[in-house]
Design a protein around this motif. Structure first.
Motif, PDB file in Angstrom:
ATOM      1  N   ASP A 120       0.820  -1.211   0.000  1.00  0.00           N
ATOM      2  CA  ASP A 120       0.000   0.000   0.000  1.00  0.00           C
ATOM      3  C   ASP A 120       0.851   1.258   0.000  1.00  0.00           C
ATOM      4  O   ASP A 120       0.469   2.275  -0.595  1.00  0.00           O
ATOM      5  CB  ASP A 120      -0.937  -0.020   1.211  1.00  0.00           C
ATOM      6  CG  ASP A 120      -1.899  -1.199   1.153  1.00  0.00           C
ATOM      7  OD1 ASP A 120      -2.719  -1.247   0.224  1.00  0.00           O
ATOM      8  OD2 ASP A 120      -1.801  -2.076   2.028  1.00  0.00           O
ATOM      9  N   SER A 143       0.231   3.661  -3.080  1.00  0.00           N
ATOM     10  CA  SER A 143      -0.241   4.991  -2.688  1.00  0.00           C
ATOM     11  C   SER A 143       0.692   6.078  -3.201  1.00  0.00           C
ATOM     12  O   SER A 143       0.231   7.120  -3.695  1.00  0.00           O
ATOM     13  CB  SER A 143      -0.373   5.089  -1.160  1.00  0.00           C
ATOM     14  OG  SER A 143      -1.406   4.271  -0.685  1.00  0.00           O
ATOM     15  N   LEU A 170      -7.033   5.997  -0.795  1.00  0.00           N
ATOM     16  CA  LEU A 170      -6.018   6.960  -0.352  1.00  0.00           C
ATOM     17  C   LEU A 170      -6.411   7.612   0.970  1.00  0.00           C
ATOM     18  O   LEU A 170      -5.547   7.952   1.775  1.00  0.00           O
ATOM     19  CB  LEU A 170      -5.781   8.016  -1.429  1.00  0.00           C
ATOM     20  CG  LEU A 170      -5.029   7.525  -2.665  1.00  0.00           C
ATOM     21  CD1 LEU A 170      -5.041   8.590  -3.757  1.00  0.00           C
ATOM     22  CD2 LEU A 170      -3.583   7.151  -2.317  1.00  0.00           C
ATOM     23  N   THR A 209      -5.123   5.167   3.493  1.00  0.00           N
ATOM     24  CA  THR A 209      -3.669   5.033   3.643  1.00  0.00           C
ATOM     25  C   THR A 209      -3.008   6.324   4.124  1.00  0.00           C
ATOM     26  O   THR A 209      -2.046   6.271   4.900  1.00  0.00           O
ATOM     27  CB  THR A 209      -3.017   4.584   2.322  1.00  0.00           C
ATOM     28  OG1 THR A 209      -3.240   5.558   1.297  1.00  0.00           O
ATOM     29  CG2 THR A 209      -3.559   3.242   1.870  1.00  0.00           C
TER      30      THR A 209
END
Length: 213
Positions: free
Chosen positions: A158, A162, A184, A187
């Motif tokens: 991630d 990201s 997003l 994260t």
């Protein structure tokens, strides 16, 4: 102590180190004046960022650096082991974040922002953007039924993906859809992400003047 050279893709490394709670220092690098930075070129003669120095060991590929840090400072829930059903997805998206997303996006950025105006719609630039969106389709499909890319827990995959999505967003070359925006939001609200942004002041300033979520 570990030394991370440069932001850019070095943000991935800083973010991971903040997640791991490992001590390090960030040494800024001006990629546009790297020829005037002999100390950095002594570490990385190729002159790209990031670089990681750990004692006598030097690495210069961001995804390889993530894997190195996880192996050296694990075990960690940020990595997925080979016996885990999510192992294949973890490896795929860890590497797709660079090879399938950030790499092609770099070509788009260069083609659109740095090439002469007459060349900004060159076939290679269009191909790079098509490649980005093709690989992005894998991310969107995978996130349709899960919160993160390796099952329902946040991992280094991630961090990798990201960063690539934020690269496209902040350069104005990609507008996230609803799936990516929700992803997003998950994260980038992590405390370690916020700490990494405070460490990476150039990245923070860039994000503040760029399109947001």
């Amino acid at each position: 102590m570990l030394t991370v050279y440069g932001e850019g893709r070095g943000f991935r490394v800083v973010w991971l180190l903040e997640e791991l709670g490992v001590a390090y220092r960030l040494r800024p690098v001006d990629l546009f004046a790297v020829e005037n930075d002999p100390d950095f070129l002594a570490i990385n003669p190729a002159g790209f960022i990031p670089a990681l120095q750990d004692g006598e060991m030097i690495m210069v590929e961001s995804i390889a650096i993530l894997e190195y840090l996880l192996a050296r400072h694990g075990p960690s829930p940020l990595a997925v082991g080979p016996d885990d059903p999510a192992f294949a997805a973890y490896l795929q998206f860890l590497h797709l974040g660079e090879a399938g997303l950030a790499g092609p996006m770099n070509a788009v950025i260069v083609g659109r922002a740095l090439a002469p105006e007459a060349e900004r719609n060159a076939r290679v630039t269009c191909w790079a953007l098509e490649t980005f969106h093709s690989r992005l389709g894998l991310v969107i499909q995978h996130l349709a039924s899960r919160s993160f890319l390796a099952g329902d827990r946040f991992t280094a995959a991630d961090i990798s993906v990201s960063y690539a999505l934020l690269l496209g967003l902040r350069t104005g070359n990609y507008a996230p859809g609803s799936v990516e925006r929700a992803y997003l939001a998950r994260t980038t609200t992590r405390p370690a992400y916020a700490r990494a942004m405070e460490i990476c002041q150039a990245t923070k300033a860039w994000a503040e003047r760029s399109p947001g979520l």
